[in-house]
Design a protein around this motif. Structure first.
Motif, PDB file in Angstrom:
ATOM      1  N   VAL A 128     -44.065  13.543  27.349  1.00 28.91           N
ATOM      2  CA  VAL A 128     -44.963  14.897  28.146  1.00 28.91           C
ATOM      3  C   VAL A 128     -46.193  14.786  27.587  1.00 28.91           C
ATOM      4  CG1 VAL A 128     -45.072  17.170  28.635  1.00 28.91           C
ATOM      5  CG2 VAL A 128     -42.837  16.314  29.146  1.00 28.91           C
ATOM      6  N   GLY A 129     -46.407  14.865  26.316  1.00 27.75           N
ATOM      7  CA  GLY A 129     -47.618  14.957  25.569  1.00 27.75           C
ATOM      8  C   GLY A 129     -48.434  13.857  25.851  1.00 27.75           C
ATOM      9  N   ILE A 130     -47.992  12.814  25.850  1.00 28.00           N
ATOM     10  CA  ILE A 130     -48.898  11.454  25.842  1.00 28.00           C
ATOM     11  C   ILE A 130     -49.253  11.242  27.172  1.00 28.00           C
ATOM     12  CG2 ILE A 130     -48.619   8.973  25.923  1.00 28.00           C
ATOM     13  CD1 ILE A 130     -46.796   9.153  23.456  1.00 28.00           C
ATOM     14  N   ARG A 140     -55.537  20.916  33.204  1.00 26.10           N
ATOM     15  CA  ARG A 140     -55.688  21.622  31.837  1.00 26.10           C
ATOM     16  C   ARG A 140     -55.359  20.622  30.841  1.00 26.10           C
ATOM     17  NH1 ARG A 140     -56.003  26.831  32.139  1.00 26.10           N
ATOM     18  NH2 ARG A 140     -56.880  26.330  30.008  1.00 26.10           N
ATOM     19  N   ARG A 141     -56.314  19.452  30.587  1.00 29.61           N
ATOM     20  CA  ARG A 141     -56.025  18.665  29.712  1.00 29.61           C
ATOM     21  C   ARG A 141     -56.312  19.255  28.223  1.00 29.61           C
ATOM     22  NH1 ARG A 141     -59.167  13.829  29.681  1.00 29.61           N
ATOM     23  NH2 ARG A 141     -57.573  12.705  28.567  1.00 29.61           N
ATOM     24  N   ASP A 142     -56.936  20.390  28.344  1.00 32.40           N
ATOM     25  CA  ASP A 142     -57.166  21.060  26.953  1.00 32.40           C
ATOM     26  C   ASP A 142     -56.159  21.661  26.493  1.00 32.40           C
ATOM     27  OD1 ASP A 142     -57.272  22.673  29.361  1.00 32.40           O
ATOM     28  OD2 ASP A 142     -58.701  24.258  28.375  1.00 32.40           O
ATOM     29  N   LEU A 143     -55.174  22.164  27.370  1.00 25.21           N
ATOM     30  CA  LEU A 143     -53.857  22.612  27.182  1.00 25.21           C
ATOM     31  C   LEU A 143     -53.059  21.746  26.450  1.00 25.21           C
ATOM     32  CD1 LEU A 143     -52.754  25.278  29.811  1.00 25.21           C
ATOM     33  CD2 LEU A 143     -53.477  25.674  27.344  1.00 25.21           C
ATOM     34  N   GLY A 144     -53.295  20.265  27.056  1.00 27.34           N
ATOM     35  CA  GLY A 144     -52.473  19.169  26.742  1.00 27.34           C
ATOM     36  C   GLY A 144     -52.712  19.138  25.336  1.00 27.34           C
ATOM     37  N   ALA A 145     -53.820  18.735  25.005  1.00 27.21           N
ATOM     38  CA  ALA A 145     -54.549  18.568  23.647  1.00 27.21           C
ATOM     39  C   ALA A 145     -53.835  19.582  22.708  1.00 27.21           C
ATOM     40  CB  ALA A 145     -55.966  18.502  23.548  1.00 27.21           C
ATOM     41  N   LEU A 146     -53.852  20.825  22.810  1.00 27.59           N
ATOM     42  CA  LEU A 146     -53.229  21.818  22.065  1.00 27.59           C
ATOM     43  C   LEU A 146     -51.869  21.575  22.081  1.00 27.59           C
ATOM     44  CD1 LEU A 146     -54.028  24.756  20.727  1.00 27.59           C
ATOM     45  CD2 LEU A 146     -53.051  25.866  22.897  1.00 27.59           C
ATOM     46  N   TYR A 147     -51.247  21.471  23.064  1.00 30.47           N
ATOM     47  CA  TYR A 147     -49.890  21.223  23.017  1.00 30.47           C
ATOM     48  C   TYR A 147     -49.567  19.956  22.098  1.00 30.47           C
ATOM     49  CZ  TYR A 147     -45.469  19.006  24.646  1.00 30.47           C
ATOM     50  OH  TYR A 147     -44.245  18.335  24.578  1.00 30.47           O
ATOM     51  N   PHE A 149     -51.478  18.323  19.722  1.00 24.74           N
ATOM     52  CA  PHE A 149     -51.752  18.275  18.493  1.00 24.74           C
ATOM     53  C   PHE A 149     -51.266  19.670  17.769  1.00 24.74           C
ATOM     54  CE2 PHE A 149     -55.075  15.694  20.599  1.00 24.74           C
ATOM     55  CZ  PHE A 149     -54.750  14.429  19.887  1.00 24.74           C
ATOM     56  N   GLY A 150     -51.302  20.682  18.301  1.00 24.92           N
ATOM     57  CA  GLY A 150     -50.971  21.853  17.662  1.00 24.92           C
ATOM     58  C   GLY A 150     -49.253  22.096  17.856  1.00 24.92           C
ATOM     59  N   ILE A 151     -48.830  22.396  19.222  1.00 21.47           N
ATOM     60  CA  ILE A 151     -47.522  22.863  19.260  1.00 21.47           C
ATOM     61  C   ILE A 151     -46.383  21.691  18.942  1.00 21.47           C
ATOM     62  CG2 ILE A 151     -45.863  23.558  20.850  1.00 21.47           C
ATOM     63  CD1 ILE A 151     -48.541  24.802  22.248  1.00 21.47           C
ATOM     64  N   PHE A 152     -46.770  20.638  19.652  1.00 24.07           N
ATOM     65  CA  PHE A 152     -45.712  19.463  19.212  1.00 24.07           C
ATOM     66  C   PHE A 152     -45.047  19.129  18.094  1.00 24.07           C
ATOM     67  CE2 PHE A 152     -45.183  14.776  19.339  1.00 24.07           C
ATOM     68  CZ  PHE A 152     -44.111  14.788  19.800  1.00 24.07           C
ATOM     69  N   PRO A 153     -46.109  18.844  17.229  1.00 28.55           N
ATOM     70  CA  PRO A 153     -45.859  18.374  15.780  1.00 28.55           C
ATOM     71  C   PRO A 153     -45.024  19.614  15.183  1.00 28.55           C
ATOM     72  CG  PRO A 153     -48.446  18.214  16.098  1.00 28.55           C
ATOM     73  CD  PRO A 153     -47.696  18.959  17.310  1.00 28.55           C
ATOM     74  N   ILE A 154     -45.320  20.804  15.143  1.00 33.27           N
ATOM     75  CA  ILE A 154     -44.594  21.870  14.640  1.00 33.27           C
ATOM     76  C   ILE A 154     -43.135  21.881  15.161  1.00 33.27           C
ATOM     77  CG2 ILE A 154     -44.681  24.291  14.082  1.00 33.27           C
ATOM     78  CD1 ILE A 154     -47.618  24.300  14.159  1.00 33.27           C
ATOM     79  N   VAL A 155     -43.262  21.998  16.484  1.00 34.63           N
ATOM     80  CA  VAL A 155     -41.864  22.123  17.069  1.00 34.63           C
ATOM     81  C   VAL A 155     -40.819  20.742  16.575  1.00 34.63           C
ATOM     82  CG1 VAL A 155     -40.702  22.089  19.250  1.00 34.63           C
ATOM     83  CG2 VAL A 155     -42.688  23.640  18.957  1.00 34.63           C
ATOM     84  N   SER A 156     -41.587  19.810  16.818  1.00 34.97           N
ATOM     85  CA  SER A 156     -40.890  18.510  16.549  1.00 34.97           C
ATOM     86  C   SER A 156     -40.302  18.535  15.057  1.00 34.97           C
ATOM     87  CB  SER A 156     -41.736  17.267  16.760  1.00 34.97           C
ATOM     88  OG  SER A 156     -42.254  17.280  17.981  1.00 34.97           O
ATOM     89  N   PHE A 157     -40.873  18.845  14.190  1.00 28.50           N
ATOM     90  CA  PHE A 157     -40.703  18.994  12.855  1.00 28.50           C
ATOM     91  C   PHE A 157     -39.486  19.876  12.633  1.00 28.50           C
ATOM     92  CE2 PHE A 157     -40.312  21.202   8.747  1.00 28.50           C
ATOM     93  CZ  PHE A 157     -40.265  20.065   7.975  1.00 28.50           C
ATOM     94  N   PHE A 158     -39.368  20.992  13.226  1.00 27.36           N
ATOM     95  CA  PHE A 158     -38.227  21.901  13.124  1.00 27.36           C
ATOM     96  C   PHE A 158     -37.015  21.318  13.783  1.00 27.36           C
ATOM     97  CE2 PHE A 158     -41.374  24.950  11.853  1.00 27.36           C
ATOM     98  CZ  PHE A 158     -40.830  25.034  10.218  1.00 27.36           C
ATOM     99  N   LEU A 159     -37.250  20.822  15.025  1.00 27.72           N
ATOM    100  CA  LEU A 159     -36.337  20.196  16.158  1.00 27.72           C
ATOM    101  C   LEU A 159     -35.534  19.045  15.267  1.00 27.72           C
ATOM    102  CD1 LEU A 159     -35.151  20.416  18.761  1.00 27.72           C
ATOM    103  CD2 LEU A 159     -36.828  18.609  19.484  1.00 27.72           C
ATOM    104  N   LEU A 160     -36.563  18.244  14.510  1.00 25.77           N
ATOM    105  CA  LEU A 160     -35.890  16.794  13.916  1.00 25.77           C
ATOM    106  C   LEU A 160     -35.104  17.278  12.653  1.00 25.77           C
ATOM    107  CD1 LEU A 160     -38.436  14.325  15.094  1.00 25.77           C
ATOM    108  CD2 LEU A 160     -36.080  14.484  16.126  1.00 25.77           C
ATOM    109  N   TYR A 161     -35.793  17.831  11.956  1.00 25.40           N
ATOM    110  CA  TYR A 161     -35.559  18.188  10.478  1.00 25.40           C
ATOM    111  C   TYR A 161     -34.484  19.291  10.591  1.00 25.40           C
ATOM    112  CZ  TYR A 161     -35.561  18.729   5.554  1.00 25.40           C
ATOM    113  OH  TYR A 161     -35.115  18.914   4.081  1.00 25.40           O
ATOM    114  N   GLY A 162     -34.554  20.379  11.141  1.00 27.70           N
ATOM    115  CA  GLY A 162     -33.629  21.338  11.316  1.00 27.70           C
ATOM    116  C   GLY A 162     -34.239  22.601  10.939  1.00 27.70           C
TER     117      GLY A 162
END
Lengths: 388, 261
Positions: A128-130, A140-147, A149-162
């Motif tokens: 989705v992000g890509i 809304r590509r500005d929201l896309g960028a926020l998602y 570079f901001g939301i996606f990495p943090i959510v992914s970290f907790f999602l994958l790591y636990g």
């Protein structure tokens, strides 16, 4: 010349055209398919020889390849028996049954089976992000960028790591593997190397001696050693200097190594772009009252990055393929999972290795080629926008 | 000599008032060892049109570039609209907001449309709302007579059109002073007139102008005063009439005899 008004001044040197010359159709075989062949394939004797040789080479290579990969390939089967030569199958091609059997392993590595939905969710979020960022007309590509570079990495970290409070049990990075690792390393490398590279490139062009010197030392040092050395240093030497409890995770160390390495290359790519922007652009922006960072953001970088798209892409493709090197420091990336699976005695056949490597080549090619096509599309689109 | 003939009545008498727009006092500048500007003194009053001419390398452009801080200087004083330029970045930024500049090479931003070129600085520096900035930009593009090109990219325009966009872009910041650094030198002869006409119009509207140019026709018709520079020094300042008909300094006479053949 009949209608031309002949002016007999100075012995016929003067001439005035009486009517426009008619446009004639092009000579035979200079347009269309024939014309194209003549111009591109048989233009000169050397060209003609090359054309013939190329056709011969293709005739020699392509049919056996097609036979191995498609016609003689084994598509289904439960174990090695399916891919062994027998009276029924005198010629055995690629053993796709082996790849199919291990597809989950190639994708997730040793990630716990009941937690693989987390990885799937990560893949979807990544897609989705890509998609959001790469589709230039997306809303809304500005929201896309926020998602992205901001939301996606943090959510992914907790999602994958636990995140135990939310019921996501911790999965140690040593159990991550396959495409998951390859994508994590590539995306982290690609995303962090750009801003770092820009900063290093600016640093190298800076008038402040300290900033300049540090940037130059970093870039030249990192470019002067192979990535594999950087990875070994990150994974083997770093723990020697840091106390055990502060030593970061093995994967994190590799990520930092890959990011810094690609940042140094990106810095030189960006610097080339910056150098191509005429001084007048800086001056015009300054004269309008724009400061350094605004000029950079609004005037210089859009142009500099645009002209370096082919080189940036080149770095990204190289980086994507270089992610395979993390397997030397014991991280199970996509290639390493194939490497491991092909040693599986249940699937030991003469064609297992070839099939595994062919699959790896195909996957890497599809990824890199799509990056390349995308960049070519962007370039074409931008070229329409500002013809110079 | 310029191919442009301006009607004698084209330009209204100067409305130069008593207020000082730019004051340059004892300006010295060095490029490394080379002393490019020596003891330059010049006062520009509000509404005044000044043409600076002289052989190449005489420091004409450098004087302009010192006024908006594109070049630092080592000695002397430059005061623009009451703000003394020094090394203070903030004050330089303040001055640049009030001083428009047009370059020989246009220096439009090729990745932005004509309209975006014109609204970039008002939106980002003056914080003008986008709609209002675009309205102003279109009004000024009409004034330089190319409103129909607003959505094209600079690369699609002719040199003369690009330079007129550059003038509109500078005007969009509503400057108190406009500086032109050889605005017609990079143009094909056929396009010089359209740019000069635009500048004459600007002069008619009472803009304070500082113009470095080789277009002596323009100087004769528009300038209140002509400044002649040579080797980094101001050699002669005079009204156009006196300057062209009764040059005082030997160097001026030589210069004029060479370009006014």
């Amino acid at each position: 010349m009949a209608d031309a008004q002949a002016v007999s001044v100075a012995g016929g040197f003067a001439y005035v055209r009486g009517e426009p010359a008619p446009a004639l159709p092009p000579p035979f075989a200079s347009t269309g398919f024939l014309g194209w062949c003549r111009a591109n394939l048989f233009g000169t004797p050397f060209n003609a020889v090359l054309t013939v040789l190329t056709v011969l080479l293709l005739a020699w290579v392509v049919p056996p390849l097609v036979r191995f990969l498609l016609i003689d390939a084994v598509w289904t089967g439960a174990d090695r028996q399916a891919c062994l030569e027998s009276a029924a199958h005198p010629n055995v091609g690629a053993c796709w049954a082996f790849v199919r059997e291990h597809l989950a392993y190639f994708t997730y590595g040793s990630y716990p089976i009941d937690g693989r939905w987390r990885v799937d969710l990560f893949f979807i979020m990544l897609a989705v992000g890509i998609g959001w960022l790469l589709w230039l007309d997306a809303p809304r590509r500005d929201l896309g960028a926020l998602y992205f570079f901001g939301i996606f990495p943090i959510v992914s970290f907790f999602l994958l790591y636990g995140l135990p409070p939310l019921g996501l049990e911790v999965v140690d990075t040593s159990r991550w593997g396959g495409m998951l690792i390859t994508l994590v390393v590539a995306v982290v490398g690609i995303v962090t190397s750009m801003p770092l590279g820009i900063l290093l490139a600016l640093g190298r062009r800076s008038r402040m001696p300290a900033v300049k010197t540090l940037s130059v030392i970093f870039i030249e040092f990192v470019r002067g050693v192979p990535l594999i050395t950087v990875l070994f240093m990150a994974s083997v030497m770093l723990p020697l200097f840091l106390p055990q409890e502060y030593s970061p995770d093995k994967l994190v160390r590799a990520l930092v190594g890959v990011s810094l390495f690609s940042a140094a290359y990106m810095a030189e790519v960006v610097r080339a772009g910056l150098q191509a922007i005429p001084k007048g652009q800086w001056e015009a922006a300054s004269a309008l009252g724009l400061g350094y960072w605004r000029t950079l953001h609004l005037v210089v970088l859009p142009q500099a990055l645009r002209i370096t798209i082919p080189n940036i892409l080149n770095s990204y493709v190289a980086l994507f393929k270089d992610t395979t090197l993390v397997f030397f420091v014991g991280i199970f990336d996509f290639l390493k999972t194939i490497e491991t699976a092909r040693a599986n005695p249940l699937w030991a056949t003469p064609v297992t290795s070839a099939s595994g490597y062919a699959f790896a080549a195909l996957v890497y090619f599809v990824c890199c080629y799509s990056m390349s096509r995308y960049a070519a599309g962007v370039e074409r689109r931008l070229a329409v926008g500002d013809r110079r | 000599m310029s191919a442009v003939e301006l009607k004698p009545d084209a330009v209204a008498p100067s409305r130069a008032g008593g207020e000082v727009a730019v004051e340059i006092k004892g300006l010295y500048k060095w490029f490394g060892e080379f002393n490019v500007l020596r003891e330059v003194d010049l006062t520009v009053r509000r509404g005044e049109r000044i043409v600076i001419c002289g052989p190449s390398g005489s420091g004409k452009s450098t004087v302009l570039r010192c006024i908006n801080g594109l070049e630092p200087f080592q000695r002397g004083e430059v005061v623009v609209d009451g703000i003394s330029l020094g090394n203070d970045v903030k004050r330089i930024a303040e001055v640049r907001r009030e001083v428009g500049m047009v370059f020989q090479q246009f220096n439009l931003f090729p990745h932005l449309t004509v309209l975006e070129n014109c609204t970039l600085a008002p939106i980002n520096v003056r914080k003008t709302p986008k709609a209002q900035a675009e309205e102003t930009a279109l009004r000024l593009l009409r004034r330089v007579r190319i409103p129909e090109q607003a959505n094209k990219y600079p690369g699609q325009l002719s040199g003369g059109q690009q330079q007129r966009v550059a003038i509109a872009r500078a005007l969009c910041m509503n400057p108190k002073l406009m500086m032109f650094d050889e605005p017609t030198s990079a143009l094909d002869p056929e396009m010089v007139k359209e740019v000069l006409d635009t500048m004459v119009q600007l002069a008619l509207d009472g803009m304070t102008m500082l113009v470095v140019t080789h277009e002596m026709g323009f100087a004769r018709q528009v300038a209140d005063r002509v400044v002649f520079m040579d080797a980094g020094q101001v050699v002669e300042i005079n009204t156009p009439n006196e300057f062209f008909n009764h040059p005082q300094h030997e160097r001026t006479k030589l210069f004029l005899s060479q370009i006014l053949k």
